[in-house]
Design an enzyme around this catalytic site. Structure first.
Site, PDB file in Angstrom:
ATOM      1  N   TRP A 357      40.226  46.670  40.701  1.00  0.00           N
ATOM      2  CA  TRP A 357      40.851  45.962  39.573  1.00  0.00           C
ATOM      3  C   TRP A 357      39.786  45.319  38.681  1.00  0.00           C
ATOM      4  CZ3 TRP A 357      41.704  40.288  39.042  1.00  0.00           C
ATOM      5  CH2 TRP A 357      40.921  39.538  39.943  1.00  0.00           C
ATOM      6  N   ASP A 358      38.567  45.226  39.184  1.00  0.00           N
ATOM      7  CA  ASP A 358      37.446  44.689  38.403  1.00  0.00           C
ATOM      8  C   ASP A 358      37.364  45.360  37.030  1.00  0.00           C
ATOM      9  OD1 ASP A 358      37.047  44.472  41.214  1.00  0.00           O
ATOM     10  OD2 ASP A 358      34.918  44.092  40.952  1.00  0.00           O
ATOM     11  N   GLU A 488      40.446  36.169  48.510  1.00  0.00           N
ATOM     12  CA  GLU A 488      40.584  36.921  49.763  1.00  0.00           C
ATOM     13  C   GLU A 488      40.376  36.059  51.001  1.00  0.00           C
ATOM     14  OE1 GLU A 488      37.795  40.055  49.076  1.00  0.00           O
ATOM     15  OE2 GLU A 488      39.270  41.303  48.059  1.00  0.00           O
ATOM     16  N   LYS A 601      37.636  31.677  47.726  1.00  0.00           N
ATOM     17  CA  LYS A 601      36.548  32.625  47.471  1.00  0.00           C
ATOM     18  C   LYS A 601      36.296  32.807  45.974  1.00  0.00           C
ATOM     19  CE  LYS A 601      35.126  37.366  48.464  1.00  0.00           C
ATOM     20  NZ  LYS A 601      35.576  38.715  48.793  1.00  0.00           N
ATOM     21  N   GLN A 602      37.394  32.906  45.220  1.00  0.00           N
ATOM     22  CA  GLN A 602      37.236  33.221  43.796  1.00  0.00           C
ATOM     23  C   GLN A 602      38.460  32.737  43.018  1.00  0.00           C
ATOM     24  OE1 GLN A 602      37.785  37.408  45.277  1.00  0.00           O
ATOM     25  NE2 GLN A 602      37.951  37.768  43.099  1.00  0.00           N
TER      26      GLN A 602
HETATM   27  C1  BGC Z   1      36.436  40.552  45.493  1.00  0.00           C
HETATM   28  C2  BGC Z   1      37.463  41.457  44.873  1.00  0.00           C
HETATM   29  C3  BGC Z   1      36.742  42.551  44.119  1.00  0.00           C
HETATM   30  C4  BGC Z   1      35.760  43.263  45.032  1.00  0.00           C
HETATM   31  C5  BGC Z   1      34.894  44.236  44.269  1.00  0.00           C
HETATM   32  C6  BGC Z   1      35.534  41.354  46.404  1.00  0.00           C
HETATM   33  O1  BGC Z   1      34.557  40.533  46.961  1.00  0.00           O
HETATM   34  O2  BGC Z   1      37.060  39.546  46.236  1.00  0.00           O
HETATM   35  O3  BGC Z   1      38.260  40.739  43.966  1.00  0.00           O
HETATM   36  O4  BGC Z   1      37.648  43.448  43.597  1.00  0.00           O
HETATM   37  O5  BGC Z   1      34.879  42.327  45.612  1.00  0.00           O
HETATM   38  O6  BGC Z   1      34.139  43.567  43.308  1.00  0.00           O
END
Ligand code: BGC
Length: 772
Positions: A357-358, A488, A601-602
């Site tokens: 999804w990035d 996550e 995490k984000q």
């Molecule tokens: C992130 C995801 C992301 C993936 C690839 C993961 O660490 O939590 O949101 O899509 O990395 O960048």
């Protein structure tokens, strides 16, 4: 956090050889051209620690998934972009002794990435034996003008001795991926030919049957004059080489030009690959190094002329933004709708080189604002062409009637990853793909896209949300259960606020566009409905019910949105309390402890506030930022950029700047101690957005560009280029003024610091944004 590289506006410089950080540097100094990528491995033999990586875009292998406990619906394979045949090989011996930087006595060493012209240089001096010194200089690039070409200029100079140099110029197709699940090799040889001066190996990937031909030829110069040798040949399984020896005198230099062409069956017929390579090698040699290098740097010149960002007064920030723009353009050129932007591009094996999804949430907005419209369109068409497979993905999980669940990780539209809860449950990605349709149209004004392609995707995704949401008798609301949000560090939660918001938004945006098309293009709408068997308006009744009655977790006391149900049961403590030695927590804590903690995490709720900012007032955004930012550990590369943009939005420039440096220098300073695996290419797009949308305050509102600039205290000025509906313009923000130059012929409508302007083609405007 470490800072290993010298600060410079256009260069990344590593001085002195640090074998313990070789893998990191191999990632940082990677080169690419959208079709291929190459880690900064050494040409010559190296027996130390290294992750060898050459990658050809779109060429992957479906490695059988590895999992402890198999569950129904689980992806069959984990697709990985393959470590392709090693094309850079040049072994050197001096007086019979092989040069190997792992064992050599090194006098000096430097590695330089020239971002302006797009090449990698390496220079080193080593003692060959007592009082005998050899100096080696190499330069290589992957041509942006002729994307099948990789070119190396390799010079060996005797500083102070007479002796013999042995060269072995080779291609080695006996390569493997470090991350293979079952220790398998993925390439088979199809054919190999080698003669004096050139050679080609053709290989095929098992299962996927991609054919890749790698051909080489070379030229030699003694000092600056062309010289000729009679090379010997090595021809064995998966390996071809030319070998020759030359005599060297003190001060004398031998330069080898190795020309390589790599063609794959993605673009050339399989049966012609070897012949095509031979033709290419002839053409390349006729053009010669200087011409090829010039055409390559001209392409970079064009890129920088329309996408450079200049920051005055802050070298560290300047270097980092150019590093980001450089790597993004090396990864994706937008010419081929079958290709995409892997989170690590071509800089490592992690994430398999697949699409996440990035792309939609980060990559697309960058390319929409910096590249031609067709680049963004190709990113969207990539997903459009995967619609059928997304419907099949959803069917595997029990959904019906055309519901589409786009994969979290994909190469060809199918879901393909190793993880279970984290990846599988992240259905929020479906929302980002719907959002991308909206984002593309509002940036480009390409309204036709909706009827031609967009609506089918939106209906597929809306059908998924409609089936995935369920009604809670308890809450008397619709709920979405058992998901993982962008954060996550929480798995299998109920009612992730961000996911619920995206679901509701998608339903309402799809309905709105159906209404518009009903008015404007009813015939086309009928065709779309017919094509996908859409039962209108029956199917949409449930959509309206869901979107009017969705449950959104909310804390009345603090007046903040809750990341998910039950978030407040956690012990809420700031991340500042985690001892620095335990950061990043994902490398120190058990997964169990991470899941129990409140640490994020984000960006999760904040990701939603970022996407749908215009639905919320500043106070609401601020309250949520103040609540979540202290608990966020930013251990995903996609986090600090969003927090930085929101910090700018709420006027907290100090925090925005700190977060900008975090996102911008994430790889250069290895914040999360993981650069050895590869760079965070998609987060680099977030870095760019943190300047343009963050400090520049650029938004699109009511079909116009809006700018509300701020300047970090340290910056004297900054400027950037952007595109909007066919107009290229440049913005420069100084401490008091903002300059906007329209670089196109068409007029640019914009709202600058709250006031409406129209700037005619090739004209400019200056406005005071701050009075000291
Ligand atoms: C992130 C995801 C992301 C993936 C690839 C993961 O660490 O939590 O949101 O899509 O990395 O960048």
């Amino acid at each position: 956090m470490k800072s290993n590289y010298k600060l410079d506006e256009w260069l990344i410089v590593e001085e002195g050889f640090h074998p313990e950080m070789n893998r990191e540097s191999e990632s940082i100094f990677s080169i690419g051209n959208g079709y291929m990528g190459q880690r900064a491995n050494f040409e010559e033999q190296y027996s130390g620690d290294s992750l060898r990586g050459s990658y050809v875009a779109g060429v992957y292998y479906p490695d059988k998934t590895r999992v402890g406990w198999w569950k129904n619906g689980y992806p069959e394979y984990f697709a990985k972009v393959l470590n392709a045949p090693n094309w850079i090989g040049i072994d050197i011996s001096v007086n019979g002794k092989e040069i190997d930087l792992a064992t050599a006595r090194i006098i000096s060493f430097s590695r330089i990435l020239n971002m302006k012209e797009g090449y990698l240089e390496r220079s080193f001096k080593v003692y060959v034996s007592r009082n005998k010194t050899v100096e080696i200089n190499t330069r290589r690039f992957l041509s942006m003008a002729e994307p099948d070409l990789g070119i190396i200029r390799y010079s060996v100079k005797s500083v102070d001795f007479s002796g013999k140099l042995d060269f072995t110029v080779y291609i080695d197709a006996d390569v493997r991926n470090e991350d293979t699940n079952y220790g398998k090799k993925f390439w088979e040889e199809v054919g190999r030919e080698v003669i004096a001066g050139s050679g080609v190996i053709t290989t095929r990937t098992m299962k996927t049957d991609f054919h890749v031909a790698t051909g080489m030829c070379f030229e030699l110069k003694r000092n600056d004059k062309t010289d000729h040798v009679k090379p010997g040949i090595i021809n064995r399984g998966k390996y071809i080489a030319n070998t020759f020896s030359v005599h060297v005198e003190p001060g004398e230099q031998w330069t080898l030009y190795k020309y390589v062409s790599i063609l794959s069956s993605l673009n050339n017929p399989k049966e012609r690959l070897t012949d095509d390579i031979k033709l290419r090698l002839k053409e390349i040699k006729t053009k010669g190094y200087n011409k090829l290098f010039l055409s390559h740097i001209e392409e970079w010149e064009k890129i920088w002329a329309t996408s450079d960002v200049v920051i005055e007064g802050d070298l560290s920030a300047q270097q980092a933004i150019r590093f980001s723009i450089f790597h993004l353009n090396q990864t994706y050129t937008g010419k081929d709708e079958r290709l995409n932007i892997g989170p690590k591009g071509f800089t490592g094996e992690k994430y398999g080189g697949s699409t996440y999804w990035d792309t939609e949430a980060f990559g697309l907005p960058f390319f929409l604002k910096t590249a031609d419209q067709k680049v963004g369109r190709n990113l969207l068409l990539y997903r459009y062409k995967h619609l059928e497979k997304s419907i099949a993905n959803a069917e595997k999980l029990g959904f019906r009637n055309g519901a589409a669940l786009y994969p979290m990780v994909t190469m060809n539209g199918e879901e393909c990853h190793n993880e279970w809860e984290i990846t599988f449950e992240e259905i929020h990605r479906n929302g980002a793909i719907a959002y991308a349709v909206y984002n593309y149209i509002r940036h480009t004004g390409d309204e036709d896209y909706m009827a031609d392609y967009g609506l089918e995707v939106l209906i597929g995704i809306s059908r998924f949300w409609s089936q995935r949401a369920s009604f809670s008798e308890n809450l008397k609301k619709y709920v979405i259960l058992g998901v993982t949000g962008p954060n996550e560090y929480e798995n299998n939660v109920n009612n992730n606020w961000y996911t619920n918001l995206l679901a509701v938004w998608t339903l309402s945006y799809t309905l709105k566009n159906i209404e518009i098309l009903k008015e404007e293009n009813p015939d086309k709408l009928k065709t779309v409905f017919g094509k996908i068997n859409f039962n209108y308006p029956e199917e949409t009744k449930r959509w309206s019910e869901i979107l009017n009655n969705m449950h959104f977790p909310f804390d009345k006391k603090r007046q903040v949105f809750l990341q998910q149900d039950g978030f407040l049961d956690k012990q809420l403590v700031p991340a500042g309390r985690i001892p620095p030695a335990e950061r990043p927590i994902n490398q120190h804590w058990s997964w169990d402890r991470i899941l129990r903690s409140c640490f994020i995490k984000q960006a999760d709720v904040l990701q939603g506030l970022y996407f749908f900012e215009d639905q919320f007032d500043t106070e609401t955004i601020k309250r949520n930022f103040d609540f979540y930012e202290p608990m966020t550990v930013h251990e995903s590369s996609l986090s600090a950029c969003i927090h930085s943009i929101i910090a700018s939005r709420i006027g907290n420039i100090g925090k925005a700047y700190k977060l900008y440096l975090h996102t911008a220098r994430l790889d250069l300073d290895d914040y999360n101690n993981e650069v050895s695996d590869g760079l965070h290419i998609t987060s680099m797009a977030g870095t760019w957005l943190a300047i343009v949308e963050g400090f520049g305050g650029m938004r699109i509102l009511d079909g116009k560009i809006q700018l509300n600039p701020l300047t970090p205290v340290k910056w004297k000025s900054y400027s950037f280029h952007a595109r909007f509906r066919g107009v290229l313009f440049e913005v420069k923000v100084t401490r008091n003024d903002v300059y906007v130059n329209n670089l196109s012929e068409k007029p640019l409508q914009l709202v600058l610091c709250g006031k409406d302007y129209q700037i005619e083609g090739s004209k400019g405007l200056v406005v005071k944004w701050k009075v000291d």
